[in-house]
Design an enzyme around this catalytic site. Structure first.
Site, short mmCIF file in Angstrom:
data_model
loop_
_atom_site.label_atom_id
_atom_site.label_comp_id
_atom_site.label_asym_id
_atom_site.label_seq_id
_atom_site.Cartn_x
_atom_site.Cartn_y
_atom_site.Cartn_z
N CYS A 78 -4.05 45.39 0.06
CA CYS A 78 -3.60 46.98 -0.35
C CYS A 78 -3.26 47.50 1.12
CB CYS A 78 -4.77 47.44 -0.90
SG CYS A 78 -5.12 46.57 -2.39
N SER A 105 -8.37 42.86 0.54
CA SER A 105 -8.21 43.70 2.03
C SER A 105 -7.56 45.01 1.64
CB SER A 105 -7.56 42.69 2.68
OG SER A 105 -8.04 41.49 2.83
N CYS A 106 -7.90 45.84 2.51
CA CYS A 106 -7.28 47.22 2.26
C CYS A 106 -7.05 47.61 3.66
CB CYS A 106 -7.92 48.16 1.52
SG CYS A 106 -7.32 49.61 1.26
N VAL A 107 -5.75 47.66 4.12
CA VAL A 107 -5.67 48.22 5.74
C VAL A 107 -4.58 49.45 5.67
CG1 VAL A 107 -5.87 45.88 6.59
CG2 VAL A 107 -3.65 46.63 5.83
#
Length: 129
Positions: A78, A105-107
């Site tokens: 994301c 994963s969220c960045v």
């Protein structure tokens, strides 16, 4: 192993020279989905909640057209334009992945296509039969 490019009539079309998704074996690799209109007219701006909802609806439609579904997603990545929206993003995301949530994963991204606020890519299984 055979590679099949997926074209979904029910999700927003690709914005460039890439496939909406690619299937090889039982694995489906879904390109980043955003809050884009399904008719190809571009981004639909809104609040982070509205953009996340539209993005997840596009992802859901693409998965279903490929013979999969949200329940078969094993990993998402994301991208948020502003990590200050993390909590609001999670509230909408959790409605779609309430049980057996995929790895994630969220960045924060410096800039997303057409200045959208959220983009989600996914890897999913395509059940046999």
């Amino acid at each position: 192993m055979k590679k099949t490019c997926i074209v979904s009539p029910n999700a927003s079309p690709a914005l460039g020279p890439y496939s909406q998704a690619v299937q090889t074996g039982q694995l489906l690799f879904v390109s980043g989905q955003g809050p884009f209109a399904r008719d190809g007219s571009g981004a639909v701006a809104g609040t982070i909640e509205e953009e996340t909802l539209r993005t997840l609806e596009n992802l859901k439609a693409l998965l279903e057209d490929a013979g999969s579904g949200l329940e078969h997603v094993v990993k998402t990545t994301c991208f948020l334009a502003d990590m200050n929206n993390f909590k609001a993003f999670n509230e909408v995301y959790a409605q779609y992945f309430a049980e057996n949530s995929p790895a994630r994963s969220c960045v924060e991204a410096a800039r997303l296509p057409l200045d959208i606020q959220v983009e989600i890519e996914a890897i999913a299984l395509v059940p046999e039969g």
